[in-house]
Design an enzyme around this catalytic site. Structure first.
Site, PDB file in Angstrom:
ATOM      1  N   CYS A  83     106.589  25.608  88.242  1.00 12.30           N
ATOM      2  CA  CYS A  83     105.371  24.854  88.591  1.00 12.30           C
ATOM      3  C   CYS A  83     104.111  25.521  88.062  1.00 12.30           C
ATOM      4  CB  CYS A  83     105.270  24.709  90.108  1.00 12.30           C
ATOM      5  SG  CYS A  83     106.793  24.137  90.857  1.00 12.30           S
ATOM      6  N   HIS A 332     101.925  16.319  92.131  1.00 15.65           N
ATOM      7  CA  HIS A 332     102.451  17.551  91.534  1.00 15.65           C
ATOM      8  C   HIS A 332     103.416  17.239  90.393  1.00 15.65           C
ATOM      9  CE1 HIS A 332     103.822  21.535  90.959  1.00 15.65           C
ATOM     10  NE2 HIS A 332     104.772  21.600  91.876  1.00 15.65           N
TER      11      HIS A 332
END
Ligand SMILES: CC(C)(COP(=O)(O)OP(=O)(O)OC[C@H]1O[C@@H](n2cnc3c(N)ncnc32)[C@H](O)[C@@H]1OP(=O)(O)O)[C@@H](O)C(=O)NCCC(=O)NCCS
Length: 384
Positions: A83, A332
């Protein structure tokens, strides 16, 4: 080292994209370059992130993006740091430009997974944890962050409402952000009534799966001369790693990689937490926002949730956190997330964050985590 600026930043709306990741990446990259006043031909290197290209049967997307920009000869590389991939790309771009290997560099991250169901996306994401000790035994990211949340709540008794306040705040900010996946406010009652996903995490403690793309243009001060926008001066670009599997960590009350990257960043910038006007932090789950604020040094351990519930981190509070809506509500799209945090800071600095302005925009910090903290980036920016 040369003084390095972020001179262009662009993002699409996160959520469900009609375009492919490659198309979206090319479009936002072009937008960021146009905004910077530079041309694609000025870009000396392209740093791309696209962790789950496999979901679109496309790897090696850098040359394709550069072809689309009309710069097929420009080198590119695809970086994977879970991420935190596009903040890793930003770090590499800064290193290249500050070190004189390129006058300007492009950072672009894109992800498209919305054509997959939740189970498939969850199992794709889980390979960024420790496969041998965690993933193979059934761990997923909601489960791993639920473990962190349980440990935290055992050590520091924290009411559900305190975590709920973070979700409510981030949804309120995202409701004012045209790039956000969820552009709707929620109430505390909605949070409390939402289903349990992995105890103690409810639906509104979790970020969603989002498609999205974001791009940044990094350039040397001496190359830009008269910038087309208010640049972000890079004051620090720090990265850290840490033990990946959670069982081998000394405690589960925070992320060691955040602490290490933060102290390196504050040292580089010659600043302290009190010098930062606002932050974008990695809130993949509400517990992650609390741990981030404590590990970065803004609040003592065990107090972050209360400070948030007391309104300190609201957009008009003493320390605005995630004015974009954060991962929780802006969304996200893994590979785009780190770059998109800097897009928010750029928009705040340039008066483009209409309706969600923070009171002070002299300095800002971006914090981006890979997985449960196997990697972490901290960037600090200021005005000229
Ligand atoms: C929380 C989660 C399990 C929900 O998935 P799901 O139950 O399959 O939900 P669906 O995709 O079927 O969506 C159902 C509804 O909930 C909404 N929704 C989904 N995830 C949401 C979230 N995180 N927050 C708020 N709403 C959400 C959807 O928009 C949809 O709303 P609608 O009915 O009005 O269209 C999933 O979003 C998730 O796993 N998130 C975490 C992702 C992750 O681990 N990322 C890596 C972090 S390190």
């Amino acid at each position: 080292m040369r003084e390095t600026w972020v001179v262009g930043a662009a993002s699409n709306r996160f959520g469900k994209m009609q375009e492919t990741g490659r198309e979206a990446a090319t479009r936002v990259a072009l937008e960021a370059i146009r905004q910077s006043g530079l041309t694609p031909q000025d870009i000396g290197y392209t740093f791309v992130s696209n962790c789950f290209g496999i979901a679109e049967h496309q790897a090696h997307v850098g040359p394709l993006i550069n072809n689309g920009l009309g710069i097929p000869d420009t080198p590119s590389v695809t970086l994977e740091s879970a991420c935190s991939s596009s903040s890793a790309g930003l770090h590499e771009a800064i290193v290249h430009v500050a070190g004189g290997f390129a006058n300007a560099a492009l950072v672009v991250g894109a992800e498209k997974l919305s054509h997959l169901d939740t189970l498939t996306s969850t199992s794709y994401f889980a390979i960024a944890a420790d496969y041998a000790f965690e993933t193979k035994n059934g761990a997923t990211f909601p489960g791993l962050y639920a473990t962190l949340a349980s440990a935290y709540r055992q050590a520091f008794p924290t009411k559900d409402e305190m975590f709920g306040a973070i979700a409510v705040k981030n949804h309120a900010n995202a409701a004012r952000n045209p790039h956000a996946h969820f552009q709707k406010e929620i109430s505390l009652a909605t949070y409390l009534a939402s289903p349990m996903i992995a105890t103690p995490l409810r639906l509104y403690d979790c970020c969603p799966f989002s498609d999205g793309a974001a791009a940044l243009v990094v350039a040397a001060k001496e190359f830009v001369k008269s910038p087309a926008t208010e640049p972000l001066v890079v004051r620090a670009s720090a990265r850290s790693g840490s033990v990946t599997d959670m069982q081998d960590r000394p405690d589960l009350l925070g992320l060691p990689a955040t602490r290490t990257a933060a102290s390196a960043a504050f040292r580089q910038a010659k600043m302290e937490p009190k010098d930062i006007d606002f932050l974008e932090v990695h809130d993949c789950f509400t517990i992650a926002e609390v741990m981030a604020l404590e590990d970065l040094g803004f609040f003592p351990k065990g107090t972050g949730a209360k400070e948030s519930a007391d309104g300190v981190t609201a957009r008009d509070g003493k320390l605005p956190v995630n004015p974009s809506g954060g991962l929780k509500a802006k969304g996200h799209p893994v590979s785009a997330t780190g770059a998109s945090q800097v897009v928010e800071i750029f928009e705040q600095f340039n008066g483009l964050a209409k309706g969600r302005e923070v009171p002070k925009t002299g300095t800002a910090l971006a914090h981006n985590v890979g997985a449960t903290g196997g990697s972490c980036s901290v960037h600090i920016f200021s005005r000229r």
